[in-house]
Design a protein around this motif. Structure first.
Motif, PDB file in Angstrom:
ATOM      1  N   PHE A  24      -1.206  -0.351   5.507  1.00  0.00           N
ATOM      2  CA  PHE A  24      -1.590  -0.157   4.107  1.00  0.00           C
ATOM      3  C   PHE A  24      -2.850  -0.981   3.835  1.00  0.00           C
ATOM      4  O   PHE A  24      -3.063  -2.027   4.462  1.00  0.00           O
ATOM      5  N   ILE A  38      -0.248  -4.992   5.877  1.00  0.00           N
ATOM      6  CA  ILE A  38      -1.184  -4.763   4.780  1.00  0.00           C
ATOM      7  C   ILE A  38      -2.493  -5.477   5.084  1.00  0.00           C
ATOM      8  O   ILE A  38      -2.491  -6.658   5.453  1.00  0.00           O
ATOM      9  N   LEU A  75      -0.609  -7.408  -7.870  1.00  0.00           N
ATOM     10  CA  LEU A  75      -0.847  -7.190  -6.441  1.00  0.00           C
ATOM     11  C   LEU A  75       0.422  -7.446  -5.626  1.00  0.00           C
ATOM     12  O   LEU A  75       0.700  -6.730  -4.656  1.00  0.00           O
ATOM     13  N   TYR A 111       0.009  -9.507   7.293  1.00  0.00           N
ATOM     14  CA  TYR A 111      -1.177  -9.343   6.445  1.00  0.00           C
ATOM     15  C   TYR A 111      -2.403  -9.669   7.282  1.00  0.00           C
ATOM     16  O   TYR A 111      -2.363 -10.565   8.138  1.00  0.00           O
ATOM     17  N   LEU A 164      -4.644  -2.856   0.704  1.00  0.00           N
ATOM     18  CA  LEU A 164      -4.446  -3.325  -0.664  1.00  0.00           C
ATOM     19  C   LEU A 164      -5.767  -3.852  -1.211  1.00  0.00           C
ATOM     20  O   LEU A 164      -6.298  -4.857  -0.722  1.00  0.00           O
ATOM     21  N   GLN A 188       2.491  -4.384  -5.950  1.00  0.00           N
ATOM     22  CA  GLN A 188       2.002  -3.300  -5.083  1.00  0.00           C
ATOM     23  C   GLN A 188       2.412  -3.539  -3.634  1.00  0.00           C
ATOM     24  O   GLN A 188       2.755  -2.597  -2.913  1.00  0.00           O
ATOM     25  N   ALA A 189       2.401  -4.797  -3.200  1.00  0.00           N
ATOM     26  CA  ALA A 189       2.840  -5.122  -1.841  1.00  0.00           C
ATOM     27  C   ALA A 189       4.329  -4.829  -1.676  1.00  0.00           C
ATOM     28  O   ALA A 189       4.762  -4.309  -0.639  1.00  0.00           O
ATOM     29  N   SER A 216      -9.399   3.059   1.194  1.00  0.00           N
ATOM     30  CA  SER A 216      -8.277   2.766   0.306  1.00  0.00           C
ATOM     31  C   SER A 216      -8.403   3.544  -0.993  1.00  0.00           C
ATOM     32  O   SER A 216      -7.444   4.147  -1.483  1.00  0.00           O
ATOM     33  N   CYS A 242      -3.517   0.708  -3.499  1.00  0.00           N
ATOM     34  CA  CYS A 242      -2.764   0.262  -2.322  1.00  0.00           C
ATOM     35  C   CYS A 242      -2.280   1.513  -1.636  1.00  0.00           C
ATOM     36  O   CYS A 242      -1.416   2.218  -2.155  1.00  0.00           O
ATOM     37  N   ALA A 269       4.704  -1.166  -1.237  1.00  0.00           N
ATOM     38  CA  ALA A 269       4.330  -0.768   0.130  1.00  0.00           C
ATOM     39  C   ALA A 269       5.482  -1.041   1.097  1.00  0.00           C
ATOM     40  O   ALA A 269       5.777  -0.227   1.976  1.00  0.00           O
TER      41      ALA A 269
END
Length: 439
Positions: free
Chosen positions: A151, A198, A183, A232, A153, A186-187, A24, A143, A190
């Motif tokens: 992805f 993720i 966070l 996830y 993270l 960032q998700a 990452s 990420c 993505a």
């Protein structure tokens, strides 16, 4: 102010060793260089910049790092070579003196890599820039997808546990994390980039919240609400930090998959004490039982270390019997490697390399039996599979929610698509189940 003009039309190669967190972070470094004007070198092309992100979890990992550096220096003569990661933080002077290395960056410096590239002029001797352990404090967001469908993270970094065999706290510093709000953002980004899955990564992600006064459970609940992300996965979580409320939440979650990775390290309570782990076998067994109670088809991966100092034949047999009785899917088996500066070096009873190998093989065989049984239990079931890109003419692969690998014929239109398939028999290599269209 960095003059990015020197980076225009330059090329770079990236080499990563070790964990998902390293991959990452390398991807984030690549994105940083791309934004400065550097493109990734094509296959066979000589690069202007080489970035090596190292691991130091074992002595073998250290050796692989050195080999990778030597190989890249040879393949890309004249390239500006940057080495970062855990081995760089722990052994900066050793790395700096490897022929061809220009800059060595520690845990605190890697996020500012551009500032250390100067004008890309080669150094006669490598320069090392690292911080003392107590000064490793910042959390560098990451990420990234890289060349993968999923992805990764980064939610947490560092570790406060200091297990007797491990150098990671010395390489990565104290436990710290990003905020839930950052966070979640960032998700969302993505998802906007087309990401459907993720993986949450970190060094000790269950310890999330030390920096922000939040909890890992709070993070899980917040991420579950992000629209656009379909899946996830929790990369690895300590058994003592995997709470029943997290397990219960995942069991009815919209987006968290029935897939857990839990480090056990030893199935002997005496060895766990020597390792300074924060649980016993009874607690570990209770977590596995809880998962299977609410998610009978959950995939459970388990880390095990064999041949640690103090692991007598009797303790290993005890550990083997305990693991054999666990309803888990797969074992990730590691042979103990002595690390300088660790407390484990004070423990008597050293296991020979031959005995480590024998114990490792026994556990790997046990793992194969467990994985095979888990896969075969699902043959004939209909499950959604997130398919990943493959080279033209080669089969595509993807994973079910509970991490069963599935193979289908190549079809570009299915890249990064969730397709409902019936699980057939094993493929020819015995590495995946065949995905069959619904009739």
């Amino acid at each position: 102010m960095i003059d990015t003009n020197i980076f225009q039309n330059k090329t770079a190669v990236y080499y990563t060793l070790g964990c998902k967190l390293n991959f990452s972070e390398t991807s984030t470094i690549g994105k940083m260089l791309k934004e400065a004007g550097v493109r990734t070198a094509r296959r066979g092309e000589k690069a202007d910049i080489c970035v090596v992100n190292t691991c130091s979890v074992t002595e073998v990992a250290d050796k692989k790092c050195r080999q990778a550096i030597h190989r890249l220096v040879k393949q890309h003569p004249g390239a500006f070579v940057v080495v970062t990661g855990c081995y760089a933080q722990l052994k900066p002077d050793t790395v700096a003196h490897i022929e061809g290395v220009d800059v060595v960056l520690g845990a605190e410096q890697k996020k500012d890599l551009l500032q250390y590239l100067g004008n890309l002029q080669k150094h006669e001797t490598g320069e090392a820039f690292t911080s003392a352990l107590k000064d490793i404090r910042s959390f560098a967001p990451s990420c990234s997808r890289g060349d993968r469908t999923r992805f990764f993270l980064k939610v947490q970094d560092g570790c406060d546990y200091y297990c007797s065999y491990c150098t990671i706290p010395f390489a990565r510093g104290r436990s710290r994390n990003g905020s839930i709000a950052s966070l979640v953002e960032q998700a969302r980004q993505a998802a906007a980039e087309g990401g459907k899955e993720i993986v949450l990564t970190g060094v000790n992600i269950g310890d999330f919240g030390k920096s922000t006064g939040e909890t890992f459970f709070d993070l899980v609940k917040a991420l579950d609400e992000v629209e656009g992300i379909e899946r996830y996965r929790i990369s690895s979580i300590e058994p003592n930090l995997l709470t029943d409320e997290i397990i219960d939440f995942v069991s009815h979650s919209k987006r968290f998959m029935p897939h857990f990775h839990i480090p056990l390290q030893s199935g002997s309570d005496e060895v766990l004490k020597l390792m300074r782990r924060r649980y016993d076998t009874a607690l570990f067994a209770s977590k596995v039982h809880k998962i299977k109670e609410v998610m009978p088809d959950a995939f459970i991966g388990v880390d095990v270390i064999v041949g640690t100092r103090g692991e007598t034949e009797e303790y290993f047999e005890e550990a083997y019997r305990f693991i054999e009785g666990l309803d888990v899917t797969q074992l990730h088996v590691f042979s103990y490697s002595e690390r300088p500066g660790t407390q484990a070096l004070k423990i008597d009873h050293v296991v020979s390399p031959e005995e480590k190998h024998r114990r490792s093989q026994r556990l790997l065989e046990l793992s194969d039996l467990k994985t095979k049984a888990f896969y075969e239990k699902h043959i004939g079931q209909t499950l959604p599979v997130l398919l990943e890109k493959s080279k033209p003419g080669t089969p595509m692969h993807g994973f079910t929610p509970n991490y069963i690998r599935v193979e289908v014929p190549h079809n570009d239109a299915l890249d990064n698509c969730v397709v409902t398939l019936r699980l057939g028999e094993w493929n020819e290599e015995g590495t995946a189940l065949k995905g069959l269209p619904l009739e």
